[in-house]
Motif scaffolding. Structure first.
Motif, PDB file in Angstrom:
ATOM      1  N   GLY A 315       0.844  -1.194   0.000  1.00  0.00           N
ATOM      2  CA  GLY A 315       0.000   0.000   0.000  1.00  0.00           C
ATOM      3  C   GLY A 315       0.876   1.239   0.000  1.00  0.00           C
ATOM      4  N   GLU A 316       0.283   2.394   0.270  1.00  0.00           N
ATOM      5  CA  GLU A 316       1.031   3.647   0.292  1.00  0.00           C
ATOM      6  C   GLU A 316       2.042   3.644   1.434  1.00  0.00           C
ATOM      7  N   LEU A 317       3.240   4.118   1.176  1.00  0.00           N
ATOM      8  CA  LEU A 317       4.300   4.092   2.191  1.00  0.00           C
ATOM      9  C   LEU A 317       4.057   5.214   3.205  1.00  0.00           C
ATOM     10  N   SER A 318       3.390   4.886   4.287  1.00  0.00           N
ATOM     11  CA  SER A 318       2.992   5.864   5.294  1.00  0.00           C
ATOM     12  C   SER A 318       4.161   6.214   6.220  1.00  0.00           C
ATOM     13  N   HIS A 319       3.918   7.154   7.113  1.00  0.00           N
ATOM     14  CA  HIS A 319       4.912   7.548   8.119  1.00  0.00           C
ATOM     15  C   HIS A 319       5.345   6.344   8.962  1.00  0.00           C
ATOM     16  N   ASP A 320       4.348   5.608   9.502  1.00  0.00           N
ATOM     17  CA  ASP A 320       4.661   4.470  10.365  1.00  0.00           C
ATOM     18  C   ASP A 320       5.380   3.367   9.587  1.00  0.00           C
ATOM     19  N   ALA A 321       4.915   3.140   8.353  1.00  0.00           N
ATOM     20  CA  ALA A 321       5.531   2.099   7.521  1.00  0.00           C
ATOM     21  C   ALA A 321       7.000   2.419   7.234  1.00  0.00           C
ATOM     22  N   SER A 322       7.285   3.698   6.989  1.00  0.00           N
ATOM     23  CA  SER A 322       8.662   4.108   6.692  1.00  0.00           C
ATOM     24  C   SER A 322       9.569   3.933   7.910  1.00  0.00           C
ATOM     25  N   LEU A 323       9.054   4.287   9.103  1.00  0.00           N
ATOM     26  CA  LEU A 323       9.842   4.089  10.323  1.00  0.00           C
ATOM     27  C   LEU A 323      10.108   2.601  10.557  1.00  0.00           C
ATOM     28  N   LYS A 324       9.098   1.788  10.320  1.00  0.00           N
ATOM     29  CA  LYS A 324       9.271   0.345  10.453  1.00  0.00           C
ATOM     30  C   LYS A 324      10.319  -0.166   9.464  1.00  0.00           C
ATOM     31  N   GLY A 325      10.225   0.297   8.205  1.00  0.00           N
ATOM     32  CA  GLY A 325      11.177  -0.121   7.174  1.00  0.00           C
ATOM     33  C   GLY A 325      12.605   0.256   7.538  1.00  0.00           C
ATOM     34  N   SER A 326      12.767   1.475   8.052  1.00  0.00           N
ATOM     35  CA  SER A 326      14.083   1.956   8.453  1.00  0.00           C
ATOM     36  C   SER A 326      14.674   1.066   9.545  1.00  0.00           C
ATOM     37  N   HIS A 327      13.873   0.740  10.545  1.00  0.00           N
ATOM     38  CA  HIS A 327      14.296  -0.118  11.651  1.00  0.00           C
ATOM     39  C   HIS A 327      14.703  -1.496  11.130  1.00  0.00           C
ATOM     40  N   PHE A 328      13.868  -2.063  10.262  1.00  0.00           N
ATOM     41  CA  PHE A 328      14.115  -3.430   9.780  1.00  0.00           C
ATOM     42  C   PHE A 328      15.370  -3.500   8.903  1.00  0.00           C
ATOM     43  N   VAL A 329      15.537  -2.522   8.011  1.00  0.00           N
ATOM     44  CA  VAL A 329      16.715  -2.512   7.132  1.00  0.00           C
ATOM     45  C   VAL A 329      17.995  -2.420   7.969  1.00  0.00           C
ATOM     46  N   GLN A 330      17.961  -1.613   9.040  1.00  0.00           N
ATOM     47  CA  GLN A 330      19.127  -1.505   9.931  1.00  0.00           C
ATOM     48  C   GLN A 330      19.417  -2.835  10.627  1.00  0.00           C
ATOM     49  N   LEU A 331      18.364  -3.561  10.999  1.00  0.00           N
ATOM     50  CA  LEU A 331      18.544  -4.891  11.600  1.00  0.00           C
ATOM     51  C   LEU A 331      19.245  -5.837  10.629  1.00  0.00           C
ATOM     52  N   CYS A 332      18.776  -5.851   9.379  1.00  0.00           N
ATOM     53  CA  CYS A 332      19.373  -6.733   8.358  1.00  0.00           C
ATOM     54  C   CYS A 332      20.844  -6.380   8.146  1.00  0.00           C
ATOM     55  N   PHE A 342      10.366  -5.948  -2.634  1.00  0.00           N
ATOM     56  CA  PHE A 342       9.279  -6.157  -3.592  1.00  0.00           C
ATOM     57  C   PHE A 342       8.524  -4.843  -3.702  1.00  0.00           C
ATOM     58  N   GLN A 343       8.652  -4.227  -4.861  1.00  0.00           N
ATOM     59  CA  GLN A 343       8.212  -2.843  -5.010  1.00  0.00           C
ATOM     60  C   GLN A 343       6.921  -2.749  -5.810  1.00  0.00           C
ATOM     61  N   ASN A 344       5.927  -2.111  -5.203  1.00  0.00           N
ATOM     62  CA  ASN A 344       4.668  -1.832  -5.897  1.00  0.00           C
ATOM     63  C   ASN A 344       4.068  -0.574  -5.277  1.00  0.00           C
ATOM     64  N   THR A 345       4.497   0.569  -5.777  1.00  0.00           N
ATOM     65  CA  THR A 345       4.038   1.852  -5.244  1.00  0.00           C
ATOM     66  C   THR A 345       2.529   1.972  -5.406  1.00  0.00           C
ATOM     67  N   ALA A 346       1.854   2.263  -4.318  1.00  0.00           N
ATOM     68  CA  ALA A 346       0.397   2.416  -4.361  1.00  0.00           C
ATOM     69  C   ALA A 346       0.029   3.762  -4.984  1.00  0.00           C
ATOM     70  N   PRO A 347      -1.193   3.888  -5.523  1.00  0.00           N
ATOM     71  CA  PRO A 347      -1.644   5.199  -6.001  1.00  0.00           C
ATOM     72  C   PRO A 347      -1.553   6.229  -4.890  1.00  0.00           C
ATOM     73  N   HIS A 348      -1.032   7.402  -5.201  1.00  0.00           N
ATOM     74  CA  HIS A 348      -0.846   8.438  -4.177  1.00  0.00           C
ATOM     75  C   HIS A 348      -2.185   9.008  -3.721  1.00  0.00           C
ATOM     76  N   ALA A 349      -2.243   9.300  -2.427  1.00  0.00           N
ATOM     77  CA  ALA A 349      -3.431   9.962  -1.893  1.00  0.00           C
ATOM     78  C   ALA A 349      -3.469  11.397  -2.403  1.00  0.00           C
ATOM     79  N   SER A 350      -4.624  12.044  -2.255  1.00  0.00           N
ATOM     80  CA  SER A 350      -4.755  13.425  -2.714  1.00  0.00           C
ATOM     81  C   SER A 350      -3.818  14.341  -1.925  1.00  0.00           C
TER      82      SER A 350
END
Length: 476
Positions: A315-332, A342-350
């Motif tokens: 889905g859309e890369l939200s604030h919370d999703a981005s913080l989670k992604g940042s944390h996880f990438v640092q763990l890896c 796996f990239q599939n950019t969601a339609p942007h909100a207005s």
């Protein structure tokens, strides 16, 4: 259909001339004689497709990864059925990408040289800059300094810039009556000095094996040449990567079902776990922060026995999703675990229409910037698969081409663009009569964006490492 067309090289007449008159093997037959088995990954096979180079069907060279004597190698092989193996700008780009992969992964490089050198009418796009043709030879020198072995076969005409490739390799084989090596061929000798000289006398296999020493091995046939290359690689004293013999489970669901999960429409996004369950060993996935920032799915799993971290758009890369992604990438990165995106950019909100919405939008951008930094700095292998849309800033956050993943592959349905053409400004019907010119211009822009965002447009320009069929994702 496109892959089959490209595999025919320069067409039937060119193949006949290559195989019957010149008595040479086709480029893919040469590779079969070299490889341990058929597990060969061809890189960017559609590079050059429909580019404005007249009647050239593709790049005129084939690159890929496979094994010789159990050692992973990268292959750069000229396809002489395409304008005699002449090098076009896209061919240079393709060869440079292969060398980049070789350096990054310390792969033995095997060059099958059958080339008329640079295509002179496009010399300004081929020669002068640091990302142009001369960089090939620079890279060869750097790879030798890095102790990455390079071997070459002169299996056809090897003229001008093409002549430096085998002479800078550590060991070179030349094939009698087929391979020739010179800076300028017989026609130029005739023009310059008036002498008539045969290709064999000027730069044939016997001359370079007995007189000049440019070649290290003489082969009386193509078969003998490729046997010689296999023998050379067996004596490189180059340790193959340790292969972990690991038993692994197949996914619980057939990979063929991925064909039904490749979205043709981008008005919605499919739950990405449907796709992961058809890719992971035993369909097992240990999710990280499962209930937080759910528009990004992160977690650990295995692919054919290899532990990987997964970062997948949901889905859309939200604030919370981005913080989670940042944390996880640092763990890896900390645990030295490779990451699959796996990239599939969601339609942007207005766009935001109030101060509170604007603040939320700003916070989202700050969080995305944090994840961008984590992705860029993660010192682990990264592989990106574009399974749907790849738009704007989210393509950077999800390790698009500009963030240098080790490999980037597209599904055929993928879209790659700065903006989604469906979300361009549209003119209200009440104002259409007053804005006919603007409306036409907008329509033309949308059409152009749609054409330029297709996976095939991207792959033809080497913005990726190739289009793969969804059901082959696990294997690739």
């Amino acid at each position: 259909e496109l892959l089959e067309m490209v595999s025919k090289g320069g067409g039937e007449n060119a193949i006949l001339r290559h195989t019957q008159r010149n008595r040479k093997l086709f480029v893919r037959e040469r590779l079969k004689m070299l490889l341990d088995d058929e597990s060969f990954l061809e890189l960017s096979p559609l590079a050059g497709l429909n580019l404005p180079y007249g009647d050239v069907p593709a790049a005129g060279c084939l690159t890929g990864i496979g094994k010789i004597c159990g050692i992973w190698c990268i292959f750069v092989a000229n396809d002489a059925t395409v304008k005699g193996g002449t090098i076009y700008p896209i061919g240079v780009k393709k060869q440079l990408r292969a060398q980049e992969i070789a350096m990054q992964n310390r792969l033995v490089s095997v060059y099958l040289v059958d080339s008329g050198g640079a295509f002179l009418p496009l010399q300004s796009e081929l020669f002068p800059d640091k990302s142009h043709g001369g960089r090939l030879f620079y890279n060869e020198a750097i790879m030798s300094a890095m102790k990455i072995p390079q071997v070459a076969v002169v299996c056809g005409s090897c003229v001008a810039g093409g002549a430096y490739v085998p002479t800078m390799a550590e060991e070179a084989v030349i094939i009698d009556k087929i391979g020739t090596l010179f800076l300028a061929g017989p026609p130029l000798v005739k023009a310059a000095t008036g002498e008539d000289v045969s290709p064999e006398d000027l730069g044939g296999a016997k001359l370079h094996s007995k007189v000049s020493g440019c070649s290290d091995h003489f082969a009386s046939s193509e078969k003998e040449a490729y046997e010689c290359i296999r023998n050379i690689i067996s004596t490189l004293n180059y340790e193959p990567l340790p292969e972990r013999v690991t038993k692994y489970d197949r996914p619980l669901y057939s990979s063929d079902e991925l064909l039904g999960l490749a979205p043709q429409s981008y008005d919605y996004t499919l739950p990405v776990k449907l796709i992961l369950s058809r890719l992971m060993d035993g369909s097992r996935f240990q999710e990280f922060k499962a209930d937080y920032g759910t528009t990004l799915v992160t977690g650990f799993g295995h692919v054919e026995g290899h532990l990987v971290g997964i970062v997948a758009s949901n889905g859309e890369l939200s604030h919370d999703a981005s913080l989670k992604g940042s944390h996880f990438v640092q763990l890896c990165s900390q645990r030295r675990i490779p990451i699959l995106f796996f990239q599939n950019t969601a339609p942007h909100a207005s766009q935001p229409t109030s101060i509170s919405q604007a603040e939320a939008h700003t916070n989202k951008l700050k969080a995305q910037a944090s994840m961008m930094s984590a992705v860029a700095c993660a010192a682990v292998p990264k592989i990106t698969i574009v399974i749907g849309g790849c738009y704007g800033s989210e393509s950077y956050v999800m390790c698009g081409r500009s963030f240098s993943p080790n490999f980037l592959f597209l599904w055929p349905n993928a879209k790659v663009a700065l903006v989604d053409s469906r979300h361009l400004f549209t003119i209200p019907k009440s104002e259409e009569n007053d804005c006919k010119g603007d409306g036409l211009e907008l329509h033309q822009l949308k059409k152009k964006l749609e054409e330029e965002s297709s996976a095939f447009y991207s792959s033809a320009r080497l913005w990726d490492d190739g289009i793969i069929l969804p059901q082959n994702t696990r294997k690739v």
